[in-house]
Write an enzyme that holds these catalytic residues in place. Structure first.
Site, PDB file in Angstrom:
ATOM      1  N   GLY A  11       0.762  -1.387  -0.271  1.00  0.00           N
ATOM      2  CA  GLY A  11      -0.078   0.021   0.067  1.00  0.00           C
ATOM      3  C   GLY A  11       0.864   1.298   0.002  1.00  0.00           C
ATOM      4  O   GLY A  11       1.816   1.353   0.665  1.00  0.00           O
ATOM      5  N   GLY A 106       4.299  -7.711   4.265  1.00  0.00           N
ATOM      6  CA  GLY A 106       4.476  -8.532   3.241  1.00  0.00           C
ATOM      7  C   GLY A 106       5.548  -8.411   2.214  1.00  0.00           C
ATOM      8  O   GLY A 106       6.172  -9.282   1.559  1.00  0.00           O
ATOM      9  N   ILE A 151       0.519   3.870   6.151  1.00  0.00           N
ATOM     10  CA  ILE A 151      -0.162   4.539   7.120  1.00  0.00           C
ATOM     11  C   ILE A 151      -0.686   4.127   8.537  1.00  0.00           C
ATOM     12  O   ILE A 151      -1.011   4.901   9.390  1.00  0.00           O
ATOM     13  CB  ILE A 151      -1.009   5.446   6.310  1.00  0.00           C
ATOM     14  CG1 ILE A 151      -2.245   4.088   5.796  1.00  0.00           C
ATOM     15  CG2 ILE A 151      -0.759   6.136   4.777  1.00  0.00           C
ATOM     16  CD1 ILE A 151      -3.747   4.918   5.668  1.00  0.00           C
ATOM     17  N   ASP A 152      -0.574   2.656   8.364  1.00  0.00           N
ATOM     18  CA  ASP A 152      -1.261   2.154   9.713  1.00  0.00           C
ATOM     19  C   ASP A 152      -0.446   2.178  10.955  1.00  0.00           C
ATOM     20  O   ASP A 152      -1.098   2.121  11.908  1.00  0.00           O
ATOM     21  CB  ASP A 152      -1.541   0.848   9.212  1.00  0.00           C
ATOM     22  CG  ASP A 152      -2.296   0.699   8.160  1.00  0.00           C
ATOM     23  OD1 ASP A 152      -3.100   1.845   7.759  1.00  0.00           O
ATOM     24  OD2 ASP A 152      -2.237  -0.396   7.394  1.00  0.00           O
ATOM     25  N   ARG A 187     -24.980  17.690  16.163  1.00  0.00           N
ATOM     26  CA  ARG A 187     -25.208  16.555  15.420  1.00  0.00           C
ATOM     27  C   ARG A 187     -24.169  15.549  16.059  1.00  0.00           C
ATOM     28  O   ARG A 187     -23.052  15.736  16.604  1.00  0.00           O
ATOM     29  CB  ARG A 187     -25.000  16.539  13.923  1.00  0.00           C
ATOM     30  CG  ARG A 187     -26.247  16.935  13.148  1.00  0.00           C
ATOM     31  CD  ARG A 187     -25.831  16.849  11.633  1.00  0.00           C
ATOM     32  NE  ARG A 187     -27.344  17.102  10.918  1.00  0.00           N
ATOM     33  CZ  ARG A 187     -27.199  18.021  10.030  1.00  0.00           C
ATOM     34  NH1 ARG A 187     -26.141  18.518   9.546  1.00  0.00           N
ATOM     35  NH2 ARG A 187     -28.340  18.319   9.357  1.00  0.00           N
ATOM     36  N   ARG A 278     -24.768  11.054  11.488  1.00  0.00           N
ATOM     37  CA  ARG A 278     -24.236  10.950  10.136  1.00  0.00           C
ATOM     38  C   ARG A 278     -22.994  10.035  10.291  1.00  0.00           C
ATOM     39  O   ARG A 278     -22.232  10.144  11.338  1.00  0.00           O
ATOM     40  CB  ARG A 278     -23.846  12.043   9.293  1.00  0.00           C
ATOM     41  CG  ARG A 278     -25.119  13.272   9.412  1.00  0.00           C
ATOM     42  CD  ARG A 278     -26.103  12.732   8.771  1.00  0.00           C
ATOM     43  NE  ARG A 278     -27.493  13.389   9.375  1.00  0.00           N
ATOM     44  CZ  ARG A 278     -27.832  14.465   8.611  1.00  0.00           C
ATOM     45  NH1 ARG A 278     -27.376  15.093   7.521  1.00  0.00           N
ATOM     46  NH2 ARG A 278     -28.888  15.104   9.033  1.00  0.00           N
TER      47      ARG A 278
HETATM   48  P1  ADP Z   1       2.358  -4.990   2.205  1.00  0.00           P
HETATM   49  O1  ADP Z   1       3.949  -4.757   1.885  1.00  0.00           O
HETATM   50  O2  ADP Z   1       1.761  -3.567   2.373  1.00  0.00           O
HETATM   51  O3  ADP Z   1       2.302  -5.817   3.623  1.00  0.00           O
HETATM   52  P2  ADP Z   1       1.334  -7.033   0.507  1.00  0.00           P
HETATM   53  O4  ADP Z   1       1.349  -8.207   1.529  1.00  0.00           O
HETATM   54  O5  ADP Z   1       0.221  -6.901  -0.310  1.00  0.00           O
HETATM   55  O6  ADP Z   1       1.709  -5.447   1.072  1.00  0.00           O
HETATM   56  O7  ADP Z   1       2.861  -7.365  -0.249  1.00  0.00           O
HETATM   57  C1  ADP Z   1       3.461  -6.727  -1.465  1.00  0.00           C
HETATM   58  C2  ADP Z   1       3.898  -7.336  -2.493  1.00  0.00           C
HETATM   59  O8  ADP Z   1       4.943  -8.192  -1.775  1.00  0.00           O
HETATM   60  C3  ADP Z   1       3.122  -8.579  -2.842  1.00  0.00           C
HETATM   61  O9  ADP Z   1       2.168  -8.276  -4.200  1.00  0.00           O
HETATM   62  C4  ADP Z   1       4.209  -9.438  -3.407  1.00  0.00           C
HETATM   63  O10 ADP Z   1       4.674  -9.015  -4.886  1.00  0.00           O
HETATM   64  C5  ADP Z   1       5.275  -9.207  -2.273  1.00  0.00           C
HETATM   65  N1  ADP Z   1       5.108 -10.480  -1.305  1.00  0.00           N
HETATM   66  C6  ADP Z   1       4.337 -10.262  -0.201  1.00  0.00           C
HETATM   67  N2  ADP Z   1       4.444 -11.272   0.662  1.00  0.00           N
HETATM   68  C7  ADP Z   1       5.400 -12.190   0.089  1.00  0.00           C
HETATM   69  C8  ADP Z   1       6.007 -13.550   0.164  1.00  0.00           C
HETATM   70  N3  ADP Z   1       5.638 -14.137   1.233  1.00  0.00           N
HETATM   71  N4  ADP Z   1       6.735 -14.261  -0.731  1.00  0.00           N
HETATM   72  C9  ADP Z   1       7.140 -13.423  -1.826  1.00  0.00           C
HETATM   73  N5  ADP Z   1       6.551 -12.096  -2.325  1.00  0.00           N
HETATM   74  C10 ADP Z   1       5.672 -11.556  -1.347  1.00  0.00           C
END
Ligand code: ADP
Length: 382
Positions: A11, A106, A151-152, A187, A278
């Site tokens: 993200g 990730g 951002i989280d 409100r 709202r």
């Molecule tokens: P974030 O980095 O924000 O946690 P994601 O989990 O969607 O987001 O990971 C972003 C990208 O990193 C994925 O689309 C993929 O290309 C790569 N990626 C994530 N996890 C793995 C993994 N276990 N092995 C290899 N590549 C990964």
């Protein structure tokens, strides 16, 4: 010359452009060549124009920008070994053996896996005739350095992720806008904020905006009791003279039976006590826009340290993640941070808040429950 690729992945977050700028310029300063890897891991897998050298001037004006100008993507191919084989081949062909990744857990997990597989990927590329042994000889070791852009603020082992304060600032600005109209009409507003499984944005927005109540995953209220409790608190604030009601709901909010607490459910409670209510779901305004000063500073200092970490890395040391702890830029073993993040899961905001408040030994519940319930201490106004 050392060749480093820099990428943004997962993200997007304000400050990612500042990271790229810092890595490019620090790289040049330390006599390296820096390649921009466009569209996250797709840039490595596809190579070609998605992997291109960046010069000093290419990042001019990037310090304050929101989003990421080298793009980000979810790259499914990289999750497969054949995708990583293509990525390794493209890197060797370009002479790149260091990668600075700015992303979430990730992206950093993927980077670390890539590094551990690297020698076997090269062997396979030689065995299948994709590359010659001479071509791979120089690139036995892949250097990975991680920076956390999110951002989280959902990564353990660092006090702040790049982008979190920009997002918080945006939320506060929006809630301020909402507050003035709320007070005019007397409100109630239920404001839903991002954060995925982490309530840091919700918690800090609640404190910064003086919300009547917040719902975050780290402190799941009783499934049976939260509705009555919420009504009681909001009514008490009204009785004390408050003309508006603001309740912040983190998108991952849960009750203690792990059922989601939705903005609609919260609204229904407020309607039941007679408030004209709202819902405002802030959505992607929280992700975009320029980076606040703190994120520019964090991105720059961490980007510079990332280049230094590349130059100091050895095959035996684990991949570092650059963090900030107690105001100091630090390096932590990347996979330990990722593992800790997964193990504490929804307790990150709680832990960060407790630490910030010097309440390391108390439970999260004690440390902030009384704090937010302003009516216990004053007349309920801000
Ligand atoms: P974030 O980095 O924000 O946690 P994601 O989990 O969607 O987001 O990971 C972003 C990208 O990193 C994925 O689309 C993929 O290309 C790569 N990626 C994530 N996890 C793995 C993994 N276990 N092995 C290899 N590549 C990964």
């Amino acid at each position: 010359k050392k060749r480093i690729a820099v990428m943004t992945s997962g993200g997007d977050a304000p400050g990612m452009c500042a990271v790229v700028r810092a890595v490019v310029r620090a790289g040049i300063y330390y006599d390296c060549e820096v390649y921009g890897c466009y569209e996250g891991y797709s840039g490595l897998v596809q190579g070609g124009d998605l992997l291109r050298k960046m010069d000093w001037d290419d990042v001019r004006g990037w310090l304050s920008l929101g989003g990421t100008l080298i793009g980000t993507a979810r790259c499914m191919e990289f999750k497969e070994r054949w995708g990583r084989l293509k990525a390794a081949k493209n890197m060797v062909l370009r002479g790149i053996d260091a990668l600075v990744v700015c992303g979430g857990d990730g992206s950093l997990t993927g980077a670390d896996l890539f590094r551990s597989e690297w020698p076997s990927l090269l062997e396979e590329l030689v065995a299948t005739g994709e590359l010659s042994a001479e071509q791979t000889a120089k690139y036995r070791h892949l250097t990975i350095v991680g920076l956390v852009g999110s951002i989280d603020n959902d990564m353990a082992s660092t006090d702040n992720t790049i982008g979190a304060y920009s997002s918080l600032e945006r939320i506060c600005e929006m809630v301020d806008y909402i507050d003035s109209t709320a007070a005019s009409h007397s409100r109630a507003f239920v404001v839903e904020v991002m954060g995925r499984h982490c309530g840091w944005l919700g918690l800090m927005a609640g404190i910064s905006c003086g919300a009547d109540a917040i719902f975050i995953p780290e402190r799941p209220p009783s499934a049976e009791g939260w509705r009555e409790e919420l009504k009681k608190v909001c009514l008490r604030h009204r009785e004390k003279g408050r003309r508006k009601t603001t309740v912040i709901v983190a998108e991952g909010a849960l009750d203690d039976e792990l059922q989601p607490i939705t903005s609609q459910q919260v609204k229904d409670c407020l309607v039941e006590i007679g408030l004209d209510t709202r819902i405002t779901t802030l959505g992607h305004v929280q992700r975009g826009g320029s980076a606040v000063a703190f994120d520019r500073m964090l991105a720059t200092m961490q980007g510079v340290d990332a280049v230094r970490a590349v130059l100091e890395s050895t095959p035996d040391t684990p991949s570092p993640m650059i963090g900030i702890v107690d105001g100091k830029i630090v390096r932590q073993p990347l996979m330990e941070a990722v593992k800790l993040t997964k193990s504490v899961a929804t307790a990150i905001a709680a832990k960060k808040f407790d630490e910030a408040m010097g309440l390391r030994d108390s439970t999260f519940k004690e440390s902030y429950a009384n704090f937010l319930d302003i009516s216990k201490h004053d007349d309920g106004s801000q």
